[in-house]
Design an enzyme around this catalytic site. Structure first.
Site, mmCIF file in Angstrom:
data_model
loop_
_atom_site.group_PDB
_atom_site.id
_atom_site.type_symbol
_atom_site.label_atom_id
_atom_site.label_comp_id
_atom_site.label_asym_id
_atom_site.label_seq_id
_atom_site.Cartn_x
_atom_site.Cartn_y
_atom_site.Cartn_z
ATOM 1 N N LYS A 171 -10.931 -4.828 -4.096
ATOM 2 C CA LYS A 171 -12.007 -3.873 -4.318
ATOM 3 C C LYS A 171 -11.479 -2.510 -4.725
ATOM 4 O O LYS A 171 -12.209 -1.705 -5.262
ATOM 5 C CB LYS A 171 -12.948 -3.796 -3.115
ATOM 6 C CG LYS A 171 -12.351 -3.371 -1.796
ATOM 7 C CD LYS A 171 -13.495 -3.081 -0.824
ATOM 8 C CE LYS A 171 -13.480 -3.925 0.411
ATOM 9 N NZ LYS A 171 -12.459 -3.503 1.402
ATOM 10 N N LYS B 288 -4.092 -10.369 -6.587
ATOM 11 C CA LYS B 288 -5.322 -10.585 -5.822
ATOM 12 C C LYS B 288 -6.475 -9.753 -6.401
ATOM 13 O O LYS B 288 -6.261 -8.608 -6.793
ATOM 14 C CB LYS B 288 -5.067 -10.145 -4.370
ATOM 15 C CG LYS B 288 -6.202 -10.433 -3.417
ATOM 16 C CD LYS B 288 -5.917 -9.900 -2.009
ATOM 17 C CE LYS B 288 -6.342 -8.455 -1.855
ATOM 18 N NZ LYS B 288 -6.916 -8.104 -0.552
ATOM 19 N N LYS C 174 0.823 -1.216 0.000
ATOM 20 C CA LYS C 174 0.000 0.000 0.000
ATOM 21 C C LYS C 174 0.848 1.254 0.000
ATOM 22 O O LYS C 174 0.452 2.263 -0.577
ATOM 23 C CB LYS C 174 -0.970 0.004 1.193
ATOM 24 C CG LYS C 174 -2.110 -0.993 0.997
ATOM 25 C CD LYS C 174 -3.378 -0.617 1.746
ATOM 26 C CE LYS C 174 -4.464 -1.630 1.417
ATOM 27 N NZ LYS C 174 -5.683 -1.472 2.192
HETATM 28 P P1 ATP Z 1 -8.517 -3.216 -0.374
HETATM 29 O O1 ATP Z 1 -8.450 -3.526 -1.829
HETATM 30 O O2 ATP Z 1 -9.214 -1.915 -0.049
HETATM 31 O O3 ATP Z 1 -7.240 -3.413 0.363
HETATM 32 P P2 ATP Z 1 -9.713 -5.794 0.072
HETATM 33 O O4 ATP Z 1 -10.546 -6.074 -1.129
HETATM 34 O O5 ATP Z 1 -8.443 -6.519 0.240
HETATM 35 O O6 ATP Z 1 -9.514 -4.242 0.250
HETATM 36 P P3 ATP Z 1 -10.597 -5.955 2.849
HETATM 37 O O7 ATP Z 1 -11.681 -5.145 3.410
HETATM 38 O O8 ATP Z 1 -9.225 -5.512 3.169
HETATM 39 O O9 ATP Z 1 -10.704 -6.058 1.266
HETATM 40 O O10 ATP Z 1 -10.816 -7.470 3.202
HETATM 41 C C1 ATP Z 1 -11.935 -8.040 3.817
HETATM 42 C C2 ATP Z 1 -11.748 -9.532 3.880
HETATM 43 O O11 ATP Z 1 -11.832 -10.101 2.578
HETATM 44 C C3 ATP Z 1 -10.390 -9.979 4.456
HETATM 45 O O12 ATP Z 1 -10.569 -11.106 5.298
HETATM 46 C C4 ATP Z 1 -9.618 -10.373 3.230
HETATM 47 O O13 ATP Z 1 -8.634 -11.348 3.512
HETATM 48 C C5 ATP Z 1 -10.706 -10.935 2.337
HETATM 49 N N1 ATP Z 1 -10.351 -10.826 0.922
HETATM 50 C C6 ATP Z 1 -10.141 -9.679 0.236
HETATM 51 N N2 ATP Z 1 -9.840 -9.929 -1.054
HETATM 52 C C7 ATP Z 1 -9.841 -11.291 -1.186
HETATM 53 C C8 ATP Z 1 -9.591 -12.176 -2.283
HETATM 54 N N3 ATP Z 1 -9.279 -11.713 -3.495
HETATM 55 N N4 ATP Z 1 -9.691 -13.502 -2.066
HETATM 56 C C9 ATP Z 1 -10.012 -13.980 -0.837
HETATM 57 N N5 ATP Z 1 -10.261 -13.190 0.241
HETATM 58 C C10 ATP Z 1 -10.171 -11.869 0.082
#
Ligand code: ATP
Ligand code: LTN
Length: 333
Positions: A200, A197, A115
């Site tokens: 969002k 990954k 980040k």
């Molecule tokens: P950002 O992109 O803003 O960092 P993020 O999509 O990684 O956000 P978070 O709110 O940080 O989302 O994550 C919420 C939950 O979803 C966490 O437990 C994270 O491990 C899970 N998660 C996020 N993206 C994935 C993915 N691609 N596959 C599996 N689990 C995920």
């Protein structure tokens, strides 16, 4: 562990529209604990401000994330659902834990490295200390298990180290938590680049399937997903694109990889991608219908936020005053 009850805690940031990665890696697995655990699921808005947010959007997404928790089947009678900033003990314990966490430990966190590279113009102290706030979330509730996607495992492991260190100095303070990673949905990858990954905050909307995408959009995105050379649907490291689609298909249908390979034997990528789109759209349809209903009633969502925060505060207060007492803060009743 609170009394005799085991505790499950997890959180999701209201930092963007939620994806099928959030759903399969995290939220879908939350409900399973409600029968035998005391469960706390939090909308972690204080974590979200470690990168810049537009206030009106943060507010809207906070409502939406709570509505999604409810739409994904988290019953508010069985789970404590609430918003982090409404329980002030999170920020207070985070400060204390900052004083028990090493600079070197935080510097090694992969998410911080990623980040800070992506937000090079705003590498703030909050982004650096993100994991100590997450540790505070988890430790305040004497959490036994934290269901998370694999990308958060390192943060839960750091939480364990902080808890053990604190317990050595002040015995019996915290339960030491275990990360629980969903086997299948642990890391859903981007549809545009299957080595990354699905996130969002990705700028390319075609790389990501959102929980709230309509049927046609879902099918179109899967149709366009990057695949690999060859034509066979097989689960192998040489085919990261197809393997990712197989993981998604498997999560939504419960079928194993050999079963999927057999089902699409002799058929091309096109047929397979359409099938992945269809099962995803089918699985998300009830969540989407519930979501529209929950989001329409803002008053009910606010009542839930209030009730959830009151429930959570009761437990949070108990742990925080135990910590303050152990540290030597004067307590006057
Ligand atoms: P950002 O992109 O803003 O960092 P993020 O999509 O990684 O956000 P978070 O709110 O940080 O989302 O994550 C919420 C939950 O979803 C966490 O437990 C994270 O491990 C899970 N998660 C996020 N993206 C994935 C993915 N691609 N596959 C599996 N689990 C995920
Ligand atoms: N950092 C997590 C969100 C999060 C969390 C938590 C997850 C904040 N606090 C406590 C589990 C337990 C993320 O998904 N990025």
């Amino acid at each position: 562990m609170f009394g005799e009850q085991k505790v499950s805690f997890s959180g999701v940031q209201p930092s963007g529209n939620l994806t099928i990665g959030n759903y399969l890696g995290a939220i879908r697995n939350f409900a399973a604990y409600a029968e035998s655990y005391k469960t706390f699921y939090c909308v972690v808005d204080e974590h979200a401000i470690t990168v810049r947010q537009v206030p009106a959007e943060l507010r809207r997404r906070t409502y939406e994330t709570l509505a999604l928790y409810l739409s994904c089947g988290l019953d508010p009678e069985k789970n404590t659902l609430y918003v982090q900033s409404m329980v002030h003990e999170h920020a207070e314990l985070a400060w204390i834990l900052n004083c028990f966490t090493g600079f070197g430990e935080l510097s090694r966190m992969t998410q911080f490295k990623d980040k800070s590279a992506r937000h090079a113009d705003n590498i703030n102290a909050g982004l650096f200390a993100y994991p100590t706030l997450m540790a505070a979330d988890i430790l305040l509730y004497q959490t036994d298990v934290g269901p998370v996607g694999v990308d958060q495992k390192q943060h839960v492991e750091l939480t364990r180290d902080i808890a053990e260190r604190f317990n050595q100095l002040y015995p019996g303070t915290f339960t030491v938590p275990e990360p629980v990673i969903a086997k299948n949905g642990m890391k859903i990858m981007s549809l545009a680049d299957p080595t990354k990954k699905m996130s969002k905050s990705d700028e390319n909307p075609n790389a990501v399937v959102y929980i709230l995408d309509d049927r046609d959009t879902i099918i179109r995105k899967f149709k366009r997903a990057v695949t690999d050379s060859g034509a066979e649907v097989s689960y192998t490291p040489e085919k990261p694109g197809i393997s990712n689609l197989m993981t998604i298909y498997s999560c939504f249908t419960g079928k194993t990889m050999p079963q999927i390979e057999k089902e699409f034997d002799g058929k091309g990528y096109g047929d397979f991608k359409l099938a992945v789109g269809e099962v995803t759209a089918d699985a998300l349809a009830p969540v989407q219908a519930n979501f529209a209903r929950y989001l329409a009633d803002k008053g009910a969502l606010e009542a839930q936020m209030k009730k959830g925060a009151e429930e959570a505060s009761y437990y949070a207060r108990r742990t925080l005053s135990k910590v303050q007492k152990k540290l030597g803060f004067v307590q006057i009743r």
